[in-house]
Design a protein around this motif. Structure first.
Motif, mmCIF file in Angstrom:
data_model
loop_
_atom_site.group_PDB
_atom_site.id
_atom_site.type_symbol
_atom_site.label_atom_id
_atom_site.label_comp_id
_atom_site.label_asym_id
_atom_site.label_seq_id
_atom_site.Cartn_x
_atom_site.Cartn_y
_atom_site.Cartn_z
ATOM 1 N N GLY A 71 -19.366 -0.120 -33.402
ATOM 2 C CA GLY A 71 -17.927 0.164 -34.615
ATOM 3 C C GLY A 71 -16.870 -0.297 -34.355
ATOM 4 N N GLY A 72 -16.249 0.120 -32.698
ATOM 5 C CA GLY A 72 -14.776 -0.504 -32.899
ATOM 6 C C GLY A 72 -14.521 -1.158 -31.494
ATOM 7 N N VAL A 73 -13.618 -0.815 -30.913
ATOM 8 C CA VAL A 73 -12.953 -1.988 -29.469
ATOM 9 C C VAL A 73 -11.619 -1.136 -29.221
ATOM 10 C CG1 VAL A 73 -14.326 -3.381 -29.357
ATOM 11 C CG2 VAL A 73 -11.802 -4.040 -30.163
ATOM 12 N N ILE A 74 -11.357 -0.287 -27.910
ATOM 13 C CA ILE A 74 -10.053 0.056 -27.538
ATOM 14 C C ILE A 74 -9.743 -0.840 -26.025
ATOM 15 C CG2 ILE A 74 -11.060 1.640 -26.195
ATOM 16 C CD1 ILE A 74 -8.798 3.793 -26.163
ATOM 17 N N LEU A 75 -8.680 -1.634 -26.805
ATOM 18 C CA LEU A 75 -7.628 -2.620 -25.967
ATOM 19 C C LEU A 75 -6.619 -1.991 -25.648
ATOM 20 C CD1 LEU A 75 -6.420 -5.028 -28.700
ATOM 21 C CD2 LEU A 75 -8.615 -4.854 -27.683
ATOM 22 N N PHE A 76 -6.359 -2.235 -24.065
ATOM 23 C CA PHE A 76 -5.570 -1.495 -22.682
ATOM 24 C C PHE A 76 -4.765 -2.170 -21.942
ATOM 25 C CE2 PHE A 76 -9.556 1.192 -23.117
ATOM 26 C CZ PHE A 76 -8.459 3.141 -22.683
ATOM 27 N N ASP A 77 -3.692 -2.542 -21.332
ATOM 28 C CA ASP A 77 -2.420 -3.279 -21.058
ATOM 29 C C ASP A 77 -2.770 -3.658 -19.612
ATOM 30 O OD1 ASP A 77 -2.193 -0.698 -21.034
ATOM 31 O OD2 ASP A 77 0.260 -1.498 -20.202
ATOM 32 N N ARG A 78 -3.447 -2.288 -19.267
ATOM 33 C CA ARG A 78 -4.130 -2.802 -17.568
ATOM 34 C C ARG A 78 -5.507 -1.921 -16.688
ATOM 35 N NH1 ARG A 78 -0.340 -5.869 -15.643
ATOM 36 N NH2 ARG A 78 -1.242 -5.442 -12.741
ATOM 37 N N ASP A 79 -5.862 -2.524 -16.125
ATOM 38 C CA ASP A 79 -7.361 -1.994 -15.858
ATOM 39 C C ASP A 79 -6.924 -0.684 -15.048
ATOM 40 O OD1 ASP A 79 -10.453 -2.068 -16.045
ATOM 41 O OD2 ASP A 79 -10.379 -1.244 -13.687
ATOM 42 N N LEU A 80 -7.665 0.459 -15.335
ATOM 43 C CA LEU A 80 -7.127 1.888 -14.083
ATOM 44 C C LEU A 80 -7.577 1.517 -12.503
ATOM 45 C CD1 LEU A 80 -6.085 4.354 -14.274
ATOM 46 C CD2 LEU A 80 -8.294 5.532 -14.961
ATOM 47 N N SER A 81 -8.855 0.762 -12.422
ATOM 48 C CA SER A 81 -9.156 0.669 -11.346
ATOM 49 C C SER A 81 -8.978 0.267 -10.476
ATOM 50 C CB SER A 81 -11.032 0.838 -12.021
ATOM 51 O OG SER A 81 -11.508 1.452 -12.082
ATOM 52 N N THR A 82 -8.301 -1.194 -10.727
ATOM 53 C CA THR A 82 -7.586 -2.304 -10.639
ATOM 54 C C THR A 82 -6.719 -2.894 -10.847
ATOM 55 O OG1 THR A 82 -8.310 -4.180 -12.166
ATOM 56 C CG2 THR A 82 -10.209 -4.105 -10.726
ATOM 57 N N ASP A 83 -5.855 -1.787 -11.732
ATOM 58 C CA ASP A 83 -4.530 -2.311 -11.956
ATOM 59 C C ASP A 83 -4.196 -4.037 -12.145
ATOM 60 O OD1 ASP A 83 -1.355 -1.514 -12.460
ATOM 61 O OD2 ASP A 83 -0.863 -1.977 -11.040
ATOM 62 N N ALA A 84 -5.095 -4.440 -12.697
ATOM 63 C CA ALA A 84 -5.228 -6.277 -12.714
ATOM 64 C C ALA A 84 -5.109 -5.876 -14.601
ATOM 65 C CB ALA A 84 -6.145 -7.137 -13.132
ATOM 66 N N VAL A 85 -4.018 -7.091 -15.546
ATOM 67 C CA VAL A 85 -4.516 -7.266 -16.986
ATOM 68 C C VAL A 85 -6.074 -6.955 -17.378
ATOM 69 C CG1 VAL A 85 -3.808 -8.885 -18.233
ATOM 70 C CG2 VAL A 85 -2.346 -9.134 -16.947
ATOM 71 N N ARG A 86 -5.742 -6.726 -18.120
ATOM 72 C CA ARG A 86 -6.892 -5.994 -18.738
ATOM 73 C C ARG A 86 -7.602 -6.560 -20.031
ATOM 74 N NH1 ARG A 86 -10.649 -0.917 -20.655
ATOM 75 N NH2 ARG A 86 -12.417 -1.648 -18.638
ATOM 76 N N ASN A 87 -6.405 -6.462 -21.201
ATOM 77 C CA ASN A 87 -6.467 -6.970 -22.340
ATOM 78 C C ASN A 87 -5.777 -7.745 -23.051
ATOM 79 O OD1 ASN A 87 -8.733 -4.395 -22.881
ATOM 80 N ND2 ASN A 87 -9.594 -6.413 -22.479
ATOM 81 N N ILE A 88 -4.552 -7.129 -22.351
ATOM 82 C CA ILE A 88 -2.937 -7.869 -23.112
ATOM 83 C C ILE A 88 -2.393 -7.767 -21.887
ATOM 84 C CG2 ILE A 88 -0.725 -7.033 -23.879
ATOM 85 C CD1 ILE A 88 -2.929 -4.473 -24.869
ATOM 86 N N ARG A 89 -2.366 -10.152 -22.360
ATOM 87 C CA ARG A 89 -1.537 -10.591 -20.938
ATOM 88 C C ARG A 89 -0.147 -10.563 -21.913
ATOM 89 N NH1 ARG A 89 -1.085 -12.564 -15.861
ATOM 90 N NH2 ARG A 89 -3.676 -12.335 -16.152
ATOM 91 N N SER A 90 0.026 -11.219 -23.442
ATOM 92 C CA SER A 90 1.306 -11.744 -24.064
ATOM 93 C C SER A 90 0.315 -11.701 -25.173
ATOM 94 C CB SER A 90 1.157 -13.177 -23.588
ATOM 95 O OG SER A 90 0.425 -13.769 -24.219
ATOM 96 N N ARG A 91 1.892 -12.121 -25.831
ATOM 97 C CA ARG A 91 1.464 -11.696 -28.207
ATOM 98 C C ARG A 91 0.535 -12.849 -28.099
ATOM 99 N NH1 ARG A 91 4.630 -9.627 -31.822
ATOM 100 N NH2 ARG A 91 6.530 -9.530 -29.842
#
Length: 397
Positions: A93-113
């Protein structure tokens, strides 16, 4: 416990039920009229609908179940998460985007526009009607932020303090401009919780509420929703039936508002629903024994079906908070939580994949729900009801 006894008396008397039912007949009440503070539904004990399953096309049913799921994933490009491509092919049905990964604090889905725009484009190419969702409330809860190349945004608390239609419109236009620029189709906003407890770690401390005053909340939420709608972006009122008095964050602990919640916390939801301003309603994992003696709101038929749909008259899609949140997984486990949420009347199940990361979440959840239908705990008709409601949240393609 005085408030608890008072609320129960109101529930038993039926006064609140009548008031809410009257307030939701049509849209003429609008956001400018105040319902009685006792407007609250009479809860019934949740009972799963059990009917012997009929013969069905299993592949079709799997796709319909998959269409009720929204998942988070790790990856700045779709090719980094091949399981998501497979899930989309199978009807996700869909996806949800996050800026950071909760576990690793690494960039998850959003680094730049540029990067996130390309990611969303690839997702929409895989399925033009895929829901691409995000939490872009403003302030501290904004996945598009200066850390990844987007402008800073003011919080709901700051906007509510100004309480100016022009200020709110300009603020909302800024949010929406960034959402449309990258291709997001559903924003889990606005927060319409009343700021009952300013020290609430999930709402008050984070500046996520417009105000403790329902008039201010409704006024500013209405303006924000109108701006989203003008751009073709759906919204979700949260966190039903009210998280403003909590002392815990449901992502990490059980938030029990049984002693602190007030029926007036329903007012923003009721008025926005009555005005036709609710594209969807997100139900929180909050435990409120005034409404259900045992189950959190997101898993409660008394809250979702009897109160939200029955008494407040909401006919649209109901969205879950993160189904992997500690508030429900610690007690019910994922599979039972899914079963209870669907039985309660929730339509769209969100799995942030932040508390735990599970690339098998779609296949396992689809199989689990399929087994619920086979066993008769859920009916195929119940699944189809949610499919029809969720369809209203999908982009036209």
């Amino acid at each position: 416990m005085d408030n608890l006894r008072l609320t129960r008396r109101l529930l038993l008397s039926g006064i609140g039920s009548t008031a809410v039912a009257a307030g939701t007949a049509g849209c003429e009440s609008g956001p400018g009229r105040r319902p009685p503070p006792e407007a609250v539904a009479t809860p019934r004990s949740p009972t799963p609908h059990r009917t012997a399953p009929g013969r069905t096309d299993e592949a079709s049913l799997r796709r319909r179940i998959a269409s009720l799921l929204v998942v988070g994933f790790r990856g700045e490009q779709l090719r980094q998460a091949p399981w998501v491509s497979t899930a989309i092919r199978d009807g996700l049905g869909g996806v949800i985007l996050f800026d950071r990964d909760l576990s690793t604090d690494a960039v998850r889905n959003i680094r730049s526009r540029q990067q996130v725009t390309a990611l969303v484009k690839s997702l929409r190419q895989a399925s033009p009607r895929l829901i691409v969702s995000i939490d872009q409330e403003g302030g501290r809860v904004a996945r598009l932020n200066p850390g990844n190349g987007f402008p800073a945004t003011r919080s709901e608390a700051e906007i509510g303090a100004a309480n100016s239609t022009s200020t709110t419109r300009s603020w909302a236009q800024g949010l929406v401009q960034e959402l449309t620029s990258v291709g997001v189709t559903l924003n889990y906003a606005p927060v319409v919780d009343l700021n009952v407890n300013p020290n609430n770690p999930a709402v008050g401390r984070l500046g996520r509420s417009f105000s403790a005053n329902a008039e201010v909340v409704v006024k500013n939420a209405t303006e924000e929703i109108q701006v989203h709608r003008a751009a073709g972006i759906k919204t979700s009122l949260k966190h039903f039936p009210g998280l403003g008095s909590a002392t815990a964050n449901t992502d990490f602990a059980v938030a029990d508002v049984s002693d602190s919640w007030r029926p007036t916390e329903l007012e923003p939801f009721q008025r926005l629903i009555s005005a036709g301003a609710a594209d969807s309603v997100l139900v929180g994992h909050v435990l409120n024994r005034q409404l259900d003696p045992d189950r959190p709101a997101s898993l409660s038929r008394a809250v979702v079906t009897d109160l939200l749909r029955g008494r407040l008259g909401f006919k649209g899609p109901v969205v879950s908070d993160d189904m992997q949140a500690v508030a429900i997984t610690s007690r019910f486990g994922r599979d039972e939580a899914v079963a209870l949420a669907l039985a309660a009347g929730v339509d769209l199940l969100v799995f942030g994949n932040q508390q735990v990361y599970d690339p098998n979440i779609v296949t396992e959840t689809v199989s689990g729900v399929l087994n619920l239908v086979r066993s008769g705990r859920l009916t195929e008709a119940r699944i189809d009801e949610s499919v029809a409601r969720v369809d209203a949240l999908r982009p036209k393609g």
